[in-house]
Design an enzyme around this catalytic site. Structure first.
Site, mmCIF file in Angstrom:
data_model
loop_
_atom_site.group_PDB
_atom_site.id
_atom_site.type_symbol
_atom_site.label_atom_id
_atom_site.label_comp_id
_atom_site.label_asym_id
_atom_site.label_seq_id
_atom_site.Cartn_x
_atom_site.Cartn_y
_atom_site.Cartn_z
ATOM 1 C CB SER A 126 -0.907 0.042 1.234
ATOM 2 O OG SER A 126 -1.713 -1.100 1.274
ATOM 3 C CD GLU A 127 3.236 3.090 -3.764
ATOM 4 O OE1 GLU A 127 2.868 4.080 -4.434
ATOM 5 O OE2 GLU A 127 4.117 2.309 -4.137
ATOM 6 N N PRO A 128 0.348 5.918 -0.081
ATOM 7 C CG PRO A 128 1.553 7.736 0.751
ATOM 8 C CD PRO A 128 1.731 6.382 0.150
ATOM 9 N N GLY A 129 -2.611 6.948 -1.445
ATOM 10 C CA GLY A 129 -3.302 7.040 -2.736
ATOM 11 C C GLY A 129 -3.370 5.725 -3.495
ATOM 12 N N GLY A 242 -3.382 -14.842 2.446
ATOM 13 C CA GLY A 242 -3.412 -13.921 3.586
ATOM 14 C C GLY A 242 -4.829 -13.705 4.107
ATOM 15 C CG LEU A 333 -20.261 -7.047 29.137
ATOM 16 C CD1 LEU A 333 -20.645 -8.249 28.295
ATOM 17 C CD2 LEU A 333 -18.759 -6.855 29.116
ATOM 18 N N GLY A 334 -23.814 -3.769 28.461
ATOM 19 C CA GLY A 334 -24.341 -2.463 28.879
ATOM 20 C C GLY A 334 -23.207 -1.484 29.139
ATOM 21 C CD GLU A 358 -3.509 -9.690 4.710
ATOM 22 O OE1 GLU A 358 -3.854 -10.721 4.120
ATOM 23 O OE2 GLU A 358 -2.650 -9.651 5.595
ATOM 24 C CD GLU A 362 -17.078 -1.984 0.701
ATOM 25 O OE1 GLU A 362 -15.905 -2.007 1.119
ATOM 26 O OE2 GLU A 362 -18.059 -1.832 1.440
#
Ligand SMILES: Cc1cc2nc3c(=O)[nH]c(=O)nc-3n(C[C@H](O)[C@H](O)[C@H](O)COP(=O)(O)OP(=O)(O)OC[C@H]3O[C@@H](n4cnc5c(N)ncnc54)[C@H](O)[C@@H]3O)c2cc1C
Length: 377
Positions: A126-129, A242, A333-334, A358, A362
């Protein structure tokens, strides 16, 4: 047809369960608060044979099945999901090196990953964008004779601060989009490589997620991993396997949430009425359905049959179901569900990301649809 795992697989599950209850469960809440995972624990995990479980015996690995791997990750995640994701990513890296690596690459990296000398391996796609649309990545690699120069940035990379080897995808220019991407093995001491900013996350806080910077990062050309221009295929194949790991991780978190509710009712029996019983029954049914999908995908992989669509179904279904289960647990558990006196709030935070990394849900549905469309042709 048989609906049971075999005795070898059960032995692995038990080994993972006892490691998890001794070394992980007592500390998971503290590691979450401190936002760190002791490297010694990850090394101990590898030494117990729980990292790279599916690496074949002839390559020095435990040679266990994917079914055993899924059971082990579930056990680890039920105790500490930050450890489970670290082990799952390392195992994906080890299995990919076993499948794709040259004999020299296997020899250089597998023993360290399997012995715990490297606390972890890291998967840097992964990369920015460039997340879901991984084919649009921009990191570049220039091959000049015996040397390769990498330039760019990776983001959201699990285990970056302590990984001993990074599988890195970069554009080498053979084509546009997903074509023209190659894969390289990078080491933390390579010149021009730097671990960058650490993310402040809502969950999996003990598992560090960082950016990586490549500034004329220089490696030798024998670190090319697989064929040039075929890197995208390597990523997709690794992610198919994965996804069984992420699905198992989500399942383990879901089990821990169900167990936490049961324990809570032992102390507060007056809170357990017919309405609560019905919700608990639904949580357990969702858990059982998710487990079957995961085991089916793992079994298909072990049988060397097509498993990509089933792994995507297992990932999408299990992670969505686990999110619902953790939300229900918190509700049941409220007010106590919202405090860190009980593990449910941590589980609720930890499980959230499993529908995202991963491949988001969608993206899994796109993988599933494509498999049906290609069958219909
Ligand atoms: C804790 C954590 C750890 C991570 N670890 C790693 C790691 O070790 N290595 C690594 O390489 N990456 C890692 N990632 C990155 C992760 O894989 C990406 O976040 C993920 O692939 C989604 O990409 P994105 O965040 O860019 O979202 P986007 O791709 O921008 O998606 C945003 C939204 O749009 C939807 N969307 C996008 N495209 C489509 C489409 N075609 N059709 C329908 N909907 C679409 C998505 O489903 C999502 O809901 C990690 C992320 C997190 C949060």
């Amino acid at each position: 047809m048989e609906f049971a795992w075999n005795s070898d697989q059960e032995a692995v599950r038990q080994r993972a369960a006892s490691f998890a209850s001794e070394f992980l469960a007592p500390h998971a809440a503290t590691w979450d608060q401190e936002e760190s995972l002791p490297e010694g624990v990850l090394r101990a995990c590898a030494r117990s044979g729980l990292t790279g479980l599916t690496v074949p015996k002839e390559m020095g690995g435990p040679g266990e099945s994917t079914v055993a791997y899924a059971l082990a990750i579930t056990e680890l995640a039920a105790a500490c999901s930050s450890t489970a994701v670290t082990v799952a990513v390392s195992s994906m890296v080890a299995e990919t090196i076993a499948n794709i690596g040259t004999p020299e690459q296997r020899e250089r990296y597998l023993p360290s990953l399997l012995s715990g000398e490297f606390p972890a391996g890291s998967f840097a796609l992964s990369e920015p964008g460039s997340g879901s649309d991984a084919g649009s990545l921009r990191t570049r690699a220039e091959i000049k004779g015996e040397q390769v120069f990498l330039n760019g940035e990776k983001s959201w990379i699990t285990s970056g601060p302590f990984a001993g080897v990074f599988v890195v995808w970069a554009r080498t220019g053979e084509g546009e989009g997903s074509r023209g991407v190659s894969t390289f093995l990078v080491e933390p001491s390579d010149p021009g490589f730097e671990v960058g900013r650490k993310e402040e996350k809502m969950g999996l806080r003990a598992s560090p997620t960082v950016s990586l910077n490549f500034d004329d990062c220089r490696i030798t050309s024998d670190r090319l991993f697989g064929e040039p221009g075929r890197g995208f295929r390597i990523a997709m194949q690794a992610l198919d396997g994965g996804r069984i790991g992420v699905a198992s991780q989500a399942l383990g978190i879901a089990r821990a949430a169900i167990d936490a509710v049961e324990r809570y009712y032992e102390v507060h029996p007056h809170r357990r009425g017919a309405y609560e019983e019905s919700r608990l029954a639904h949580m357990k049914s969702e858990f059982a359905a998710a487990r079957l999908l995961i085991l089916q995908a793992a079994w298909l992989k072990d049988e060397k049959k097509p498993f990509s669509a089933k792994a995507a179904m297992a990932k999408a279904y299990s992670t969505e179901a686990a999110n619902t289960i953790c939300q229900e647990a918190l509700d049941l558990l409220g007010e106590d569900g919202c405090t860190n006196d009980y593990p449910v709030e941590r589980l609720f935070r930890d499980v959230r990301v499993t529908t995202i990394y991963e491949g988001t849900s969608e993206v899994q549905r796109i993988v599933i649809s494509r498999s049906f469309l290609s069958e219909a042709r």
